[in-house]
Structure formats: structure tokens, C-alpha cells
Design an enzyme around this catalytic site. Structure first.
Site: not given
Lengths: 287, 153
Positions: A222, A256
Site C-alpha cells: 500500500k 490480506r
């Protein structure tokens, strides 16, 4: 407490790896690499082989991009879920959607989990999950509408805000009939958060674990990793592993990720160091 | 039976590396009576106590549970690497177990070969000489010689 994800139940001594499977042409990390059905199918086969417990199938890019309506989203994911269900009966299938009508379509195809990544935007979603005895992931998106980035968003205490929102959503899900064993909370790194917020959430993830709800973390590649290290999307895996190790050590239950095999090893090792997961097979010095 | 620490619950992994040895030990321990005298060193006693706790025994006859094993220097994957005296020593020890002949085990050599025979030697005078033995398990899966054996008289 055991974790029930649709048709599967997991004891609390093992961390779980959720593999991201994008059926999108424009997701930030893979840039549409698995948009085509045959590519997505190959991705599922690969991540299962690499040790994924869960696949998280998404039909809409989280960030800004061309509008995708519910019909198009269903078209991208529902039949694919059915195909995966038929081929992998033991695999837990999650679908990343904020829309109740999409949730209904995929649950009818055999999905186990609804990953409500936009934090309760559609209030009908939990009732649909309850009807199908599915699990729900309750996230903190900072009150943002789907597919919007944070702009000058601040918190008195970002972790307290994550806990208040996600636990509130979790209680709402249970009140709607979702099995209490099937509710997971997720602070949602980057969603409604700047990099300092996501770093603090990572550092203090143990406070979310202490709520007693199983915690999912989604840190994979991210922007907060990229901004922290000054790296583009394709070069963030080591930063991702560091954040994953920290959260796994603190007890985050579901991870995840894009890189499944590496994460499998990492979270299993972290949980064993933390004393929650026994070694796979120990004979050294014990024969 | 051998004092394999991997049999203890505190050393349990997700997979059991000694599943077949465990099965043989549990079977043999379950065959003992309700009154069991354990002959073992401190670590062996922990293993024995655990297996006794895990089994239900109903037979009335007084029993002994003896913990020991052969050399841990048999092959290059053994914990103590290789000592060429190990395999002959274990062959001799195996013959003694089968024959119920427990006197004369070389305790010094056993120590050098990392064999645990102190408790086995104490069977001399307990088990009648020449008592028939049945061997339930014999092997060295991790380079240490193990036996699970029973004597009945």
C-alpha cells in the site's frame, strides 16, 4: 473463540492468509494482470498452491477510476465465484464489495465472506450476509464514500476511531443476525488515513486484537509502505513484510496479501515466535 | 519404551514426528495394570507419566514401565554423530532385551554412546531370566535406537 468463515471453521492457533484476486482492469498493484478470467483462474490455482486459506475476489478498484455499476461488478465476480467454489470446495471465498446486491449474487454462488472494505456504506449488506450465514469483515474507512481518497483527514486518536467504528459495525452485524463467530474487524490501512495514521495503526494493532474480534490487516504494497520507504508499487514487498510481521506478532489473524507464499511463511513464523502456533514438526533435540 | 521428548505435549508440533512410536508406546502402556512402577531417569519419568496419564488401564496385575533406549551415535544423522561401536552395542542390547538378560550391560560404554540403559539394567532381578519378550517397535528413525517391548510372567 473459533472463527467461522462460511462453511469452514478455524481454531484460534493459526493465522490465515487471504490472497487478493482482482477481477479489475485497473487495480493499483497488478494493473489488471488478472482481469481476464483465465488469468484470474490461474491466480487462484497459484495462491492455493502457495498456501492461501482464503481468496478475496474483487471486481472494483478501490481507488479512483471509471464507474463500475452493480451489474458490471456482478458480471465480473459472481460466476467466477461459482467456478472457484466448484473447483475448490474447501477454499474460503471472500468477495470485496460494499454493495448488498453484489453480496447477494456472490453468496448465491457459494461465497463465504463479504469483505465490506468501505465500512458499512450499504446498511443492507449485513442482513444479506446473515441470510446466507456468511462472515463479514467490518472495516474503518474513516467515513469516506467508496473509492475516495482521504483529504486532510485527522483523528484525535486514529486507533480509538478504528476500534469504535469497527466494533460498532461488528455489533450491528451481529444484531442483524450474522453469527458472532463470523465477524472480523479491519482497520483498513490507507483508507481514510494518511501514512502517519497507517503507521500508528500498524504499531498499535494489538489494541484492536484486544477487542476480542479477529483482526484482518491489509497492508500489502500500500501507499503508506511506499511513502515510508520512497518506493513505487512494484518495490514495496519488503516494507510490506515488515508491517505484516509486526501485525502478525501482535496477533492479527488474517493477512490480506498479494505475495502469498512469502506471507504464509512470515505469519506462521511470527505466530510461532509469539507462542500461538506450534511448530509444524519438531524433532531437533527431542529424539 | 524410549524416553523420546517429542512424545511430551509441551513439544507437540502441528504434525507428530513420532506418530508410530507414540502409537506403539500407548498400546504397550495401555496393556499395563492399574498399579505401575516406573523405572526411569528424570526425563524418562516425565515421558512415562505423560503416557500413563493418557491411557486407561484396567488390568489388575502389578506392572513396571521402564524407560530407556539404545545409542544416539549410530549414523551421521544421529544427535551424537557416529561412533562405530554404537551399532554393535545396540545389536547386543537388542539381543539382551529379547532374551530377558539384563545383567552385564556395559554402563560406561552406554554413557559414551549416549545410550540410556540405567533403567533397563534395573530389570535384572525383576524380570525372570529367560522371560519371553515381544517387541512391538524397533527402529532408529532419528539415529537413536528405540524399542517398545513387553515381558509378561
Amino acid at each position: 473463540m473459533n472463527l467461522k468463515l462460511g462453511h469452514r471453521t478455524f481454531t484460534d492457533d493459526l493465522p490465515l492468509v487471504m490472497a487478493i484476486v482482482n477481477r479489475t482492469p485497473d487495480s493499483f498493484f497488478d494493473q489488471g494482470a488478472t482481469y481476464a478470467e483465465d488469468k484470474a483462474w490461474e491466480r487462484v490455482r497459484l495462491v492455493v498452491e502457495e498456501g492461501a486459506d482464503i481468496v478475496d475476489i474483487g471486481g472494483v478498484r478501490a481507488g479512483y477510476g471509471p464507474h463500475v455499476d452493480a451489474a458490471e461488478e456482478i458480471d465480473r465476480v459472481a460466476a467466477f465465484v461459482g467456478r472457484v467454489r466448484a473447483a475448490y470446495p474447501d477454499l474460503v471465498i471472500s468477495v470485496d464489495t460494499w454493495r448488498a446486491e453484489v453480496a447477494r449474487a456472490v453468496l448465491e454462488q457459494g461465497a463465504d465472506v463479504i469483505n465490506d472494505a468501505w465500512g458499512g456504506h450499504d446498511p443492507d449488506l449485513v442482513a444479506v450476509a446473515a441470510e446466507h450465514d456468511a462472515a463479514v469483515i467490518c472495516t474503518h474507512a474513516g467515513g469516506l464514500s467508496p473509492r475516495t481518497d482521504p483529504f486532510r483527514q485527522e483523528y484525535d486518536d486514529v486507533v480509538a476511531a478504528c476500534i469504535e467504528t469497527t466494533v460498532g459495525l461488528a455489533e450491528r452485524a451481529v444484531a442483524a443476525g450474522v453469527d458472532p463467530r463470523s465477524v472480523v474487524i479491519d482497520p483498513a490501512h490507507d483508507f481514510g488515513k494518511n501514512t502517519f495514521h497507517s503507521l500508528e495503526v500498524t504499531r498499535r494493532i494489538g489494541e484492536m486484537v484486544a477487542t476480542g474480534y479477529p483482526v484482518l490487516v491489509s497492508v500489502s504494497n500500500k501507499d503508506f509502505v511506499g511513502e515510508t520507504l520512497g518506493l513505487p508499487a512494484g518495490e514495496r514487498m519488503h516494507g510490506t513484510y515488515a508491517a505484516t510481521a509486526i501485525t502478525a506478532m501482535a496477533g492479527a489473524r488474517i493477512h490480506r496479501v498479494h505475495q502469498v507464499r512469502e506471507t504464509r511463511h512470515l505469519v506462521d513464523m511470527a505466530w510461532s515466535i509469539a507462542g500461538r502456533r506450534p511448530p509444524l514438526r519438531a524433532i531437533r533435540g527431542l529424539a | 519404551m524410549p524416553g523420546v521428548l517429542a512424545l511430551l505435549p509441551e513439544y507437540a508440533g502441528l504434525e507428530d514426528p513420532v506418530a508410530d512410536i507414540r502409537a506403539a508406546c500407548l498400546d504397550a502402556v495401555g496393556w499395563l495394570g492399574t498399579e505401575v512402577t516406573v523405572i526411569a531417569g528424570p526425563q524418562g519419568r516425565r515421558v512415562a507419566d505423560h503416557l500413563l496419564r493418557t491411557t486407561t488401564r484396567t488390568a489388575a496385575h502389578p506392572s513396571y514401565l521402564v524407560v530407556g533406549n539404545g545409542s544416539a551415535k549410530r549414523v551421521d544423522t544421529s544427535p551424537g554423530y557416529v561412533d562405530e561401536r554404537a551399532i554393535p552395542f545396540d545389536d547386543d542390547l537388542g539381543s539382551r532385551l529379547r532374551a530377558g538378560a539384563f545383567s552385564g550391560i556395559d554402563a560406561d560404554l552406554a554413557r559414551e554412546l549416549w545410550a540410556d540403559t540405567e533403567a533397563i539394567a534395573q530389570l535384572d532381578g525383576v524380570v525372570p531370566a529367560g522371560c519371553a519378550c515381544s517387541v512391538d517397535y524397533e527402529g532408529d528413525p532419528y539415529g537413536v535406537r528405540y524399542w517398545v517391548a513387553r515381558w509378561e510372567w
